[in-house]
Design an enzyme around this catalytic site. Structure first.
Site, PDB file in Angstrom:
ATOM      1  N   THR A 144      -9.552   3.465   3.805  1.00 37.37           N
ATOM      2  CA  THR A 144     -10.049   3.632   5.172  1.00 37.37           C
ATOM      3  C   THR A 144      -9.970   5.098   5.604  1.00 37.37           C
ATOM      4  O   THR A 144     -10.661   5.506   6.526  1.00 37.37           O
ATOM      5  CB  THR A 144      -9.255   2.749   6.146  1.00 37.37           C
ATOM      6  OG1 THR A 144      -7.883   3.120   6.078  1.00 37.37           O
ATOM      7  CG2 THR A 144      -9.407   1.283   5.784  1.00 37.37           C
ATOM      8  N   ARG A 166      -5.726  -0.930   8.776  1.00 36.93           N
ATOM      9  CA  ARG A 166      -6.410  -1.998   8.044  1.00 36.93           C
ATOM     10  C   ARG A 166      -6.176  -3.361   8.710  1.00 36.93           C
ATOM     11  O   ARG A 166      -7.028  -4.249   8.640  1.00 36.93           O
ATOM     12  CB  ARG A 166      -6.004  -2.015   6.563  1.00 36.93           C
ATOM     13  CG  ARG A 166      -7.051  -2.672   5.683  1.00 36.93           C
ATOM     14  CD  ARG A 166      -6.700  -2.579   4.207  1.00 36.93           C
ATOM     15  NE  ARG A 166      -7.397  -1.534   3.488  1.00 36.93           N
ATOM     16  CZ  ARG A 166      -8.653  -1.606   3.043  1.00 36.93           C
ATOM     17  NH1 ARG A 166      -9.382  -2.678   3.268  1.00 36.93           N
ATOM     18  NH2 ARG A 166      -9.194  -0.610   2.379  1.00 36.93           N
ATOM     19  N   GLU A 198       2.778   3.164  -4.411  1.00 41.37           N
ATOM     20  CA  GLU A 198       1.706   4.032  -3.901  1.00 41.37           C
ATOM     21  C   GLU A 198       2.321   5.261  -3.241  1.00 41.37           C
ATOM     22  O   GLU A 198       1.870   6.373  -3.441  1.00 41.37           O
ATOM     23  CB  GLU A 198       0.811   3.270  -2.905  1.00 41.37           C
ATOM     24  CG  GLU A 198      -0.339   4.132  -2.381  1.00 41.37           C
ATOM     25  CD  GLU A 198      -1.353   3.380  -1.510  1.00 41.37           C
ATOM     26  OE1 GLU A 198      -1.451   2.145  -1.613  1.00 41.37           O
ATOM     27  OE2 GLU A 198      -2.034   4.044  -0.713  1.00 41.37           O
ATOM     28  N   PHE A 254       1.727  -3.015  -7.250  1.00 33.19           N
ATOM     29  CA  PHE A 254       1.388  -3.888  -6.116  1.00 33.19           C
ATOM     30  C   PHE A 254       1.447  -3.167  -4.774  1.00 33.19           C
ATOM     31  O   PHE A 254       1.639  -3.794  -3.736  1.00 33.19           O
ATOM     32  CB  PHE A 254       2.280  -5.140  -6.104  1.00 33.19           C
ATOM     33  CG  PHE A 254       2.261  -5.894  -7.401  1.00 33.19           C
ATOM     34  CD1 PHE A 254       1.106  -6.533  -7.818  1.00 33.19           C
ATOM     35  CD2 PHE A 254       3.377  -5.924  -8.228  1.00 33.19           C
ATOM     36  CE1 PHE A 254       1.062  -7.217  -9.038  1.00 33.19           C
ATOM     37  CE2 PHE A 254       3.341  -6.598  -9.444  1.00 33.19           C
ATOM     38  CZ  PHE A 254       2.189  -7.239  -9.850  1.00 33.19           C
ATOM     39  N   PHE A 293      -2.590  -4.556   2.194  1.00 38.01           N
ATOM     40  CA  PHE A 293      -2.405  -3.353   3.004  1.00 38.01           C
ATOM     41  C   PHE A 293      -2.637  -3.607   4.497  1.00 38.01           C
ATOM     42  O   PHE A 293      -3.425  -2.921   5.139  1.00 38.01           O
ATOM     43  CB  PHE A 293      -3.383  -2.285   2.488  1.00 38.01           C
ATOM     44  CG  PHE A 293      -2.980  -0.855   2.728  1.00 38.01           C
ATOM     45  CD1 PHE A 293      -1.975  -0.261   1.989  1.00 38.01           C
ATOM     46  CD2 PHE A 293      -3.632  -0.079   3.676  1.00 38.01           C
ATOM     47  CE1 PHE A 293      -1.636   1.073   2.182  1.00 38.01           C
ATOM     48  CE2 PHE A 293      -3.293   1.264   3.890  1.00 38.01           C
ATOM     49  CZ  PHE A 293      -2.292   1.828   3.127  1.00 38.01           C
ATOM     50  N   GLN A 353       1.894   4.995  -8.660  1.00 36.36           N
ATOM     51  CA  GLN A 353       0.466   4.803  -8.453  1.00 36.36           C
ATOM     52  C   GLN A 353      -0.182   6.102  -7.981  1.00 36.36           C
ATOM     53  O   GLN A 353      -1.398   6.171  -7.854  1.00 36.36           O
ATOM     54  CB  GLN A 353       0.225   3.715  -7.392  1.00 36.36           C
ATOM     55  CG  GLN A 353       0.643   2.318  -7.821  1.00 36.36           C
ATOM     56  CD  GLN A 353       0.547   1.314  -6.696  1.00 36.36           C
ATOM     57  OE1 GLN A 353       1.537   0.683  -6.348  1.00 36.36           O
ATOM     58  NE2 GLN A 353      -0.627   1.136  -6.109  1.00 36.36           N
ATOM     59  N   ARG A 412      -0.421  -5.023  -1.677  1.00 30.05           N
ATOM     60  CA  ARG A 412      -1.663  -5.769  -1.902  1.00 30.05           C
ATOM     61  C   ARG A 412      -2.248  -6.393  -0.620  1.00 30.05           C
ATOM     62  O   ARG A 412      -1.703  -7.362  -0.097  1.00 30.05           O
ATOM     63  CB  ARG A 412      -1.387  -6.857  -2.936  1.00 30.05           C
ATOM     64  CG  ARG A 412      -2.578  -7.234  -3.787  1.00 30.05           C
ATOM     65  CD  ARG A 412      -2.128  -8.110  -4.917  1.00 30.05           C
ATOM     66  NE  ARG A 412      -3.160  -8.273  -5.923  1.00 30.05           N
ATOM     67  CZ  ARG A 412      -2.959  -8.829  -7.120  1.00 30.05           C
ATOM     68  NH1 ARG A 412      -1.761  -9.253  -7.454  1.00 30.05           N
ATOM     69  NH2 ARG A 412      -3.937  -8.948  -7.977  1.00 30.05           N
ATOM     70  N   ALA A 418      -6.118   0.444  -2.987  1.00 27.26           N
ATOM     71  CA  ALA A 418      -7.272  -0.009  -2.210  1.00 27.26           C
ATOM     72  C   ALA A 418      -8.291  -0.752  -3.083  1.00 27.26           C
ATOM     73  O   ALA A 418      -9.463  -0.833  -2.721  1.00 27.26           O
ATOM     74  CB  ALA A 418      -7.914   1.161  -1.470  1.00 27.26           C
ATOM     75  N   GLU A 456      -7.138  -6.640  -4.624  1.00 26.78           N
ATOM     76  CA  GLU A 456      -6.386  -7.167  -3.486  1.00 26.78           C
ATOM     77  C   GLU A 456      -6.933  -8.445  -2.850  1.00 26.78           C
ATOM     78  O   GLU A 456      -6.163  -9.309  -2.437  1.00 26.78           O
ATOM     79  CB  GLU A 456      -6.288  -6.087  -2.397  1.00 26.78           C
ATOM     80  CG  GLU A 456      -5.489  -4.882  -2.821  1.00 26.78           C
ATOM     81  CD  GLU A 456      -5.645  -3.755  -1.821  1.00 26.78           C
ATOM     82  OE1 GLU A 456      -6.699  -3.084  -1.841  1.00 26.78           O
ATOM     83  OE2 GLU A 456      -4.740  -3.577  -1.006  1.00 26.78           O
TER      84      GLU A 456
END
Ligand code: MTE
Ligand code: LUZ
Ligand code: MOS
Length: 764
Positions: A434, A304, A226, A222, A338, A191, A336, A503, A707
């Site tokens: 974020t 988060r 990342e 998912f 996060f 990702q 997903r 995100a 998400e």
């Protein structure tokens, strides 16, 4: 428009990393992972592996020419263990051979001697021992300490929330190809191509421009790719650097399950203060995040959790604390939601406890405290164009919430061993990374002289439909047929410095960057066309279905003629677009700001039937009102809502990750780790999209979707709890997820499952 990949996937023509025909001299790699969760390496003997017929190289930390470091936010993670190991499966050596079978045979022959050190798997224990990653953080609104005394009722409790395996269909994999001049190209399933490029460059001691990462598509990410796709890309690049040959690494499912991190388990304490009428006055949460053995994305995930610690509710006095705790599990990572889902589960648990204590329906408290415009989140942002009450009321009306409660009460009064339960689950999820600087994207657009178009963005197709969205957006922005548009692989030489596709913001960021590039080309073409067609105002030129219009009327010109003529007149037909989300910021010292461009709202109503003698249950229905803004492709978005829900339901119910005290994954195969299947999904699944909810910032009014729907799945936990309490209201039920059938059974019959629970007919 149908999903662009549908035909390729259905026929099997779609290519993933290892489907591309391999170069003739390609080698294969296998990873030797630590057999022990924590300890000091006393001896590492790779000689037998090296001597294996067909093994070309065995590489360890000592063979890394650059820095042995792949940590992204915090540099605390070696690519290959050096001196110490911190979790079972941590890569220690990579074996390169003529086939993957030989490479694995070689890996089996590696001998390692590890002096064991104490293993921590529990986040609270890690916290007590000072094993903390980064610094704990606290979000504050109002004054909880002063508020408790003014509440009619104050309740405390504890939640234990399980992790979750990503189960992307395509396991982690990468292929490296050495090119001339020390350059390496890596085909990866990631990702985050730029994270891979940077890490490979760092590990090999190369400049970023000498590393190229190319990504066609992912068989699911998912969040699991990342940050955690990076290591495998680095390992093949390292192997290619040493051998001078192309090298491929494909993890087997069992290796992937054992070696990669998952959703973070959390253990949390809550305290909630309510008034008799159901108003929530104060809420305090303490979150202990199980980060695993390295930081990975844990501090961002934790942040988060804090952002979503009050879900869709306005609470005037809030204190939310979170700490990322280092344990001897594989480094946990993005998944997903996060960290948001964990924060929301805890507030929903607190509300359940308050409702039970007040003798009020849970949904009455929820509805009373929903966010309204102007309300403050505990991080300083105000609710603008909020839809918590709108989606709730629409769901309640459309799906007859009052009737549902009556129907369920009547059913439960008439049945003894079978009980029904329901729950309403509102969601509120902030859109933007974020970490503010990550909210940027670039795109490169070429128009060829035949009128066909090539688009590269920094976005990754991982099954979520990005390619379909980009194709629709580009066709609309040019005013031409979608067949003219080709979305290229994502490649670090065509688009630089991209943020991960994550995100839920990929279409927002990359779609806007692409539109900005298209606008530049269109501006040039319109100015040129105005001269050719002899009309005064270029701004009145539009394209509709490939026809060039002036002020809405036909000009006789087509897209094909316009492009060809512009080319002959030396008008540039390529552009690069850049987009950065406006008006977002966050001050980490004060823990306030406006971190999110907007929020996604929605409401789900879940109904379950529970067999109270066996613990097994059925999810009868999930009925959702969800906000997509103005959808680019309703089928793609519906797939996201249903898929997200499925993952949320699985997380809350049957997906049970088990590690033993030695840090060994017990549910290390898909035979022991259950995921929801088609039969597990509700028979009655309804999704309504909110009308008139266009988002001005999103391409053509669209909103992020990836998400948020996962969090509708949280409702099933409380629906099951409702059914359990209908059977046996007096027992103290834990807020422990997942609520597997085994946990339901033991929760209902704490005195032992063999004894008859109660005299027949005594409860109901
Ligand atoms: N859908 C599919 N089919 N496959 C995926 O890997 N990832 C999810 C979600 N939906 C995923 C998916 C996650 S974690 C995110 S952040 C978003 O898609 C990313 O894509 P988006 O930004 O385009 O929504
Ligand atoms: N990744 C990230 C994310 O780096 N920052 C985020 O805010 C985020 N949010 C959701 C999913 N991935
Ligand atoms: Mo998704 S967890 O942002 O990859």
């Amino acid at each position: 428009m149908k999903r662009i990949d549908a035909a390729l996937h259905t026929t099997g023509e779609a290519q993933f990393v290892d489907d591309v025909p391999p170069p003739a001299d390609m080698l294969h790699a296998a990873v030797f992972g630590s057999p022990v969760a924590h300890g000091t390496i006393l001896m590492l003997d790779t000689s037998a592996a090296r001597a294996t017929d067909g093994v070309v190289a065995v590489l360890t930390a000592a063979d890394i020419p650059g820095e042995n470091q792949i940590g992204s936010i915090i540099q605390d993670e070696p690519l290959l263990a050096d001196g110490a190991v911190h979790y079972i499966g941590q890569p220690v050596a990579v074996v390169v051979a003529e086939s993957s079978e030989i490479a694995r045979k070689g890996a089996h022959r590696i001998k390692i001697d590890i002096e064991k050190r104490p293993v921590i798997t529990d986040p609270r224990e890690a916290f007590a021992q000072g094993e903390i990653i980064g610094t704990p953080r606290t979000f504050v609104l109002g004054d909880v300490e002063a508020a408790w005394a003014k509440c009619d009722l104050v309740l405390e409790g504890r939640c234990d929330i399980g992790g979750q395996e990503h189960v992307y269909l395509e396991t982690q994999r990468a292929r490296a190809v050495p090119l001339e001049g020390g350059v390496v190209r890596v085909y990866a399933s990631t990702q985050s191509p730029y994270a891979g490029q940077k890490a490979i460059a760092n590990v090999l001691g190369l400049a970023n421009h000498n590393v190229e990462v190319d990504v066609k598509r992912l068989g699911g990410g998912f969040g699991g790719k990342e940050d955690q796709a990076t290591a495998w890309s680095c390992l093949v690049a390292l192997a290619a650097w040493h051998t001078g040959k192309p090298v491929e690494l494909v993890l087997r499912r069992d290796e992937d399950l054992r070696m990669t991190g998952k959703r973070h388990p959390y253990s949390s304490d809550f305290k909630i203060g309510v008034m008799r009428d159901g108003m929530i006055r104060a809420y305090e949460a303490k979150h202990y995040q199980n980060a695993g053995a390295a930081a990975d994305l844990s501090t961002a995930v934790m942040e988060r959790t804090l952002f979503h610690s009050t879900n869709s509710y306005f609470i005037p006095h809030v204190k939310a604390f979170a700490a990322s705790c280092r344990t001897n599990l594989p480094p946990n990572t993005a998944f997903r939601g996060f960290g948001g889902p964990q924060g929301m589960f805890v507030i929903e648990s607190a509300i359940a406890k308050a409702a039970e204590a007040l003798g009020m329906p849970r949904e009455a408290i929820q509805r009373k405290n929903l966010l309204e415009d102007g309300d403050l989140f505990p991080y300083g942002q105000r609710v603008e164009r909020g839809e918590a009450t709108r989606t709730w009321d629409e769901a309640a009306a459309a799906y007859d919430l009052p009737g549902l409660r009556q129907r369920i009460d009547a059913f439960n009064a008439a049945h003894f061993e079978t009980k029904k339960g329901f729950a309403v689950m509102p969601i509120c999820f902030g859109i933007s990374f974020t970490t503010t600087f990550m909210n940027q994207a670039s795109a490169l657009v070429h128009v060829y002289t035949d009128g066909s178009v090539s688009v590269t963005t920094g976005g990754i197709e991982m099954g979520q439909g990005l390619t379909t969205n980009l194709t629709s957006i580009a066709a609309q922005a040019f005013g031409i047929r979608p067949e003219r548009i080709k979305v290229e692989s994502t490649n670090t030489t065509r688009v630089a410095n991209m943020s991960p596709s994550a995100a839920s913001a990929t279409t927002l960021l990359n779609g806007n960057a692409m539109m900005i590039a298209i606008e530049q080309i269109m501006d040039r073409l319109k100015t040129f066309a105005a001269g050719e067609i002899h009309v005064p105002d270029p701004a009145k030129i539009t394209l509709d279905d490939e026809a060039v219009l002036y002020d809405g009327s036909e000009t006789g010109w087509t897209w094909a003629r316009l492009v060809q003529t512009a080319y002959l007149n030396r008008i540039g037909l390529s552009a690069h677009g850049f987009f950065a989300t406006p008006d977002i910021y966050f001050d980490k010292k004060k823990e306030t700001g406006r971190p999110f461009a907007y929020h996604i709202y929605g409401t789900a109503i879940t109904e379950v039937t529970l067999d109270c003698l066996r613990g097994v249950y059925d999810i009868e229905s999930v009925k959702i009102v969800h906000d997509l803004g103005r959808s680019i492709n309703k089928l793609v978005d519906l797939g996201q809502v249903e898929g997200g829900l499925a993952q949320g339901l699985g997380w809350m119910t049957v997906e049970d990750l088990q590690y033993n005290d030695e840090g060994r994954l017990l549910s290390g195969a898909l035979a022991t780790y259950k995921v929801p299947d088609a039969y597990f999904m509700p028979d009655d699944l309804q999704v309504r999209f909110l009308e008139d909810a266009e988002e001005p910032l999103g391409p053509y009014g669209s909103k992020a979707v990836g998400e948020p729907p996962l969090m509708y799945g949280i409702g099933v936990f409380f629906a099951l709890r409702h059914a359990m309490r209908a059977f046996r209201g007096a027992v103290d039920l834990a807020f422990t997820a997942p609520l597997t059938p085994e946990r339901v059974l033991m929760g209902l019959h704490p005195e032992g499952v063999e004894a008859p629970p109660v005299a027949f007919g005594a409860e109901g």
